[in-house]
Design a protein around this motif. Sequence first.
Motif, PDB file in Angstrom:
ATOM      1  N   UNK A  43      34.846  36.900  52.471  1.00  0.00           N
ATOM      2  CA  UNK A  43      35.583  36.774  51.212  1.00  0.00           C
ATOM      3  C   UNK A  43      36.331  38.087  51.008  1.00  0.00           C
ATOM      4  N   UNK A  44      37.559  37.977  50.557  1.00  0.00           N
ATOM      5  CA  UNK A  44      38.434  39.150  50.445  1.00  0.00           C
ATOM      6  C   UNK A  44      38.349  39.778  49.059  1.00  0.00           C
ATOM      7  N   UNK A  45      38.223  41.093  49.064  1.00  0.00           N
ATOM      8  CA  UNK A  45      38.249  41.847  47.814  1.00  0.00           C
ATOM      9  C   UNK A  45      39.001  43.156  48.045  1.00  0.00           C
ATOM     10  N   UNK A  46      40.342  43.045  48.273  1.00  0.00           N
ATOM     11  CA  UNK A  46      41.122  44.257  48.518  1.00  0.00           C
ATOM     12  C   UNK A  46      41.131  45.163  47.289  1.00  0.00           C
ATOM     13  N   UNK A  47      40.931  46.431  47.535  1.00  0.00           N
ATOM     14  CA  UNK A  47      40.883  47.421  46.458  1.00  0.00           C
ATOM     15  C   UNK A  47      42.239  48.122  46.344  1.00  0.00           C
ATOM     16  N   UNK A  48      42.636  48.406  45.122  1.00  0.00           N
ATOM     17  CA  UNK A  48      43.947  49.026  44.889  1.00  0.00           C
ATOM     18  C   UNK A  48      44.084  50.382  45.562  1.00  0.00           C
ATOM     19  N   UNK A  49      42.980  51.076  45.739  1.00  0.00           N
ATOM     20  CA  UNK A  49      43.055  52.422  46.312  1.00  0.00           C
ATOM     21  C   UNK A  49      43.448  52.424  47.786  1.00  0.00           C
ATOM     22  N   UNK A  50      43.380  51.267  48.439  1.00  0.00           N
ATOM     23  CA  UNK A  50      43.760  51.179  49.848  1.00  0.00           C
ATOM     24  C   UNK A  50      45.075  50.406  49.978  1.00  0.00           C
ATOM     25  N   UNK A  51      46.098  51.112  50.354  1.00  0.00           N
ATOM     26  CA  UNK A  51      47.472  50.608  50.366  1.00  0.00           C
ATOM     27  C   UNK A  51      47.666  49.349  51.225  1.00  0.00           C
ATOM     28  N   UNK A  52      46.950  49.242  52.337  1.00  0.00           N
ATOM     29  CA  UNK A  52      47.201  48.136  53.273  1.00  0.00           C
ATOM     30  C   UNK A  52      46.121  47.046  53.240  1.00  0.00           C
ATOM     31  N   UNK A  53      45.193  47.146  52.302  1.00  0.00           N
ATOM     32  CA  UNK A  53      44.074  46.202  52.252  1.00  0.00           C
ATOM     33  C   UNK A  53      44.522  44.769  51.954  1.00  0.00           C
ATOM     34  N   UNK A  54      45.478  44.614  51.058  1.00  0.00           N
ATOM     35  CA  UNK A  54      45.929  43.269  50.692  1.00  0.00           C
ATOM     36  C   UNK A  54      46.632  42.594  51.878  1.00  0.00           C
ATOM     37  N   UNK A  55      47.503  43.329  52.544  1.00  0.00           N
ATOM     38  CA  UNK A  55      48.179  42.787  53.732  1.00  0.00           C
ATOM     39  C   UNK A  55      47.163  42.487  54.832  1.00  0.00           C
TER      40      UNK A  55
END
Length: 166
Positions: A43-55
């Motif tokens: 399950x995905x939970x990209x954090x805002x502090x990591x620039x490339x996590x969402x991609x």
Amino acid sequence: MIDGSLPRLEFWCELQCPDCRTALDDVRALRAEYGDALQIELRHFPLEKHKHAYAAAQAAEEAFAQGYGWPYVEALLARVDELAQRGEQLLTEVAREVGADAEEVELALIDGRHTLVVDADQAEGKAIGVSGTPTYVIAGQRLDGGQSQDGLRARIAAVIEQAKEN
């Protein structure tokens, strides 16, 4: 539980997170112990502090769609420091390395075909109290590994064993 089936383990993960890289050891050990009887869902939970996590989450969804999901996730987590430097270029490179169609991964990042999945995961995670990664959810219990992963594998195994007895 029917026929000794095990509860599903949700692994709430952020693909640019060094702690999630470490958590893979626990995931591998649980897979080795329980095999296919334990369904592990990323399950995905990209954090805002990591620039490339969402991609990275979107790219991983495309890799799963192509049948290369877990190899992609493991290869990408092994290179979290490099992801911070190289971004989307690394996402397609890792796809190629694991045998996925890298051009299709690149197109998925452009057309956003997996945006809804990532957004839905993130919204659900917030709704159930996920605040960092890694976090596990099994049999209705949330186990937060963001502060410390010490003892988490044993706690997950205890939940599984308890579920097997019921």
